[in-house]
Design a protein around this motif. Structure first.
Motif, PDB file in Angstrom:
ATOM      1  N   GLU A  53     -10.273  14.907   9.265  1.00 56.60           N
ATOM      2  CA  GLU A  53     -10.450  14.933  11.023  1.00 56.60           C
ATOM      3  C   GLU A  53     -11.710  15.990  10.980  1.00 56.60           C
ATOM      4  O   GLU A  53     -12.669  15.721  11.844  1.00 56.60           O
ATOM      5  N   ASN A  57     -15.232  14.553  11.963  1.00 57.11           N
ATOM      6  CA  ASN A  57     -15.499  15.213  13.492  1.00 57.11           C
ATOM      7  C   ASN A  57     -14.658  13.879  14.330  1.00 57.11           C
ATOM      8  O   ASN A  57     -15.083  13.304  15.300  1.00 57.11           O
ATOM      9  N   SER A  58     -13.553  13.448  13.780  1.00 58.80           N
ATOM     10  CA  SER A  58     -13.041  12.360  14.440  1.00 58.80           C
ATOM     11  C   SER A  58     -12.252  12.741  15.735  1.00 58.80           C
ATOM     12  O   SER A  58     -11.890  13.799  16.066  1.00 58.80           O
ATOM     13  N   ARG A  59     -12.269  11.667  16.618  1.00 57.13           N
ATOM     14  CA  ARG A  59     -11.570  11.933  17.987  1.00 57.13           C
ATOM     15  C   ARG A  59     -10.081  11.674  18.029  1.00 57.13           C
ATOM     16  O   ARG A  59      -9.627  12.245  18.772  1.00 57.13           O
ATOM     17  N   LYS A  60      -9.651  11.045  16.922  1.00 53.79           N
ATOM     18  CA  LYS A  60      -8.216  10.867  16.976  1.00 53.79           C
ATOM     19  C   LYS A  60      -7.566  11.019  15.559  1.00 53.79           C
ATOM     20  O   LYS A  60      -8.410  10.662  14.669  1.00 53.79           O
ATOM     21  N   GLU A 289     -15.632   8.362  12.637  1.00 60.41           N
ATOM     22  CA  GLU A 289     -15.768   9.100  14.004  1.00 60.41           C
ATOM     23  C   GLU A 289     -14.635   8.975  15.075  1.00 60.41           C
ATOM     24  O   GLU A 289     -14.297   9.633  15.752  1.00 60.41           O
ATOM     25  N   GLN A 290     -14.138   7.572  14.934  1.00 58.51           N
ATOM     26  CA  GLN A 290     -13.247   6.992  16.071  1.00 58.51           C
ATOM     27  C   GLN A 290     -11.991   7.600  15.840  1.00 58.51           C
ATOM     28  O   GLN A 290     -11.154   8.271  16.735  1.00 58.51           O
ATOM     29  N   GLU A 291     -11.384   7.784  14.565  1.00 63.43           N
ATOM     30  CA  GLU A 291     -10.032   8.368  14.033  1.00 63.43           C
ATOM     31  C   GLU A 291     -10.035   8.315  12.545  1.00 63.43           C
ATOM     32  O   GLU A 291     -10.842   7.648  11.747  1.00 63.43           O
TER      33      GLU A 291
END
Length: 365
Positions: A53, A57-60, A289-291
């Motif tokens: 993560e 730098n993942s959002r989820k 990046e998304q998850e």
């Protein structure tokens, strides 16, 4: 994949379930408090996701999960419908594996259904009821098979011999999971849906005092471990009461309380990991990046079937899997650095997935 939490009344099943799911299943000091099985979904702890993560730098962040069923307490005679026996047996048929909670503490304020604490007797009470139920199921199977065997059907004759072996084993008071069989025989037995063929994880529930004193191996626990060894089952030692308390704390408070008890991880984390292993499961990872996400697959799954866990279209149009091991990726510090060093590899349809593979599936539909 569902696991059923079972045990005699008042051994700490619902307390443990509360801790696992924070679902608030009613817990009371009398038998049959839990009538319908409470169902809870719990995340499988995986520190690898925390690292990925930050790296991406993942959002989820999405953990793999396991379902636990809190099943009604059982008493002697359940196979004949005593107590909530019929409900217990029908609910246990629906789970893939059994988490058998056994009381390993003395407390005169908590009623024991048999009047005293004896973990081996308690385990055998439940095992025998499951064995009685299996014998009944098997007898019905034998009735059908024997007719075919007498008509000269060779396949039926071989199956009848297997059924007779199983019955002798059960009548000796031994669960089907301890019977030595070939791979082909194991496949046949799966179709019988016998309760004692399900894998079991024993949970020794000790007192808060024993945990505080560092007595994780009291005399009761030793007896449970001796019993479990005979059937190659694992034992996890916890204090359900403490786990319930820990589950209500935030992460910092949890770490402080664990340090007070001299523990590095909660009993629940051990239990969840052991349950995952018991079911023959592992995780592969996807990251971006998304998850970042852990995906549950059976050990031995090939790449296309793993892709199908994400979406059936990806399995259908599978071309290649771009893979790096989690450890190699972390060693490199970033995806770009790992690619620069040539650590990513392309695997085809016959590749058997490994735990911790970080994957990007290439596909075309």
């Amino acid at each position: 994949m569902k696991l059923g939490i079972v045990g005699l009344p008042n051994v700490g099943k619902s307390t443990l379930f509360n801790a696992i799911t924070q679902a608030g299943a009613e817990s009371a000091n009398y038998p049959f408090c839990t009538i319908e099985p409470n169902v809870g979904v719990v995340a499988v702890p995986d520190k690898r996701l925390d690292v990925l993560e930050k790296m991406y730098n993942s959002r989820k962040k999405v953990h793999a999960s396991i379902e636990f069923y809190d099943i009604a307490g059982l008493v002697k005679g359940a196979s004949q419908g005593e107590g909530l026996g019929n409900k217990f047996l029908s609910h246990i048929r629906e789970v893939a594996a059994i988490v058998h909670v056994v009381r390993a503490f003395d407390d005169e304020n908590i009623v024991h259904v048999d009047g005293s604490v004896d973990p081996v007797r308690d385990i055998e009470t439940i095992n025998l009821e499951l064995i009685f139920s299996d014998i009944e199921v098997l007898d019905r199977r034998i009735e059908k098979t024997v007719k075919l065997a007498r008509s000269g059907d060779k396949k039926a004759k071989a199956e009848f011999e297997l059924q007779e072996r199983i019955k002798v084993h059960l009548e000796a008071g031994k669960p089907v999971r301890t019977l030595e069989v070939t791979e082909d025989e194991a496949e046949i037995i799966k179709g019988y849906f016998l309760l004692t063929s399900k894998p079991v994880l024993y949970v020794a529930n000790i007192s808060e005092e024993d945990l505080m004193n560092g007595s994780m191996e009291n005399e009761y626990v030793k007896k449970i471990k001796e019993y479990a060894t005979q059937e190659n089952s694992e034992v996890v030692v916890i204090s359900a009461k403490i786990e319930e308390e820990l589950s209500s704390l935030d992460e910092e408070e949890k770490r402080e309380l664990l340090a007070d008890y001299g523990l590095e991880e909660t009993g629940l984390d051990k239990l969840i990991h052991s349950s995952y292993k018991l079911l023959g499961l592992m995780s592969f990872l996807t990251a971006g990046e998304q998850e970042v996400r852990a995906w549950t697959i059976n050990i031995g799954t090939k790449a296309p079937a793993a892709a199908g866990k994400i979406h059936s279209d990806i399995e259908r149009g599978f071309i290649r899997a771009e893979i790096i091991s989690y450890d190699k990726l972390v060693e490199c510090g970033s995806e770009a650095a790992a690619k620069e060093k040539g650590y990513y590899r392309l695997e085809g349809k016959d590749y058997v997935m490994q735990d911790g593979d970080v994957v990007n599936f290439r596909f075309n539909v």
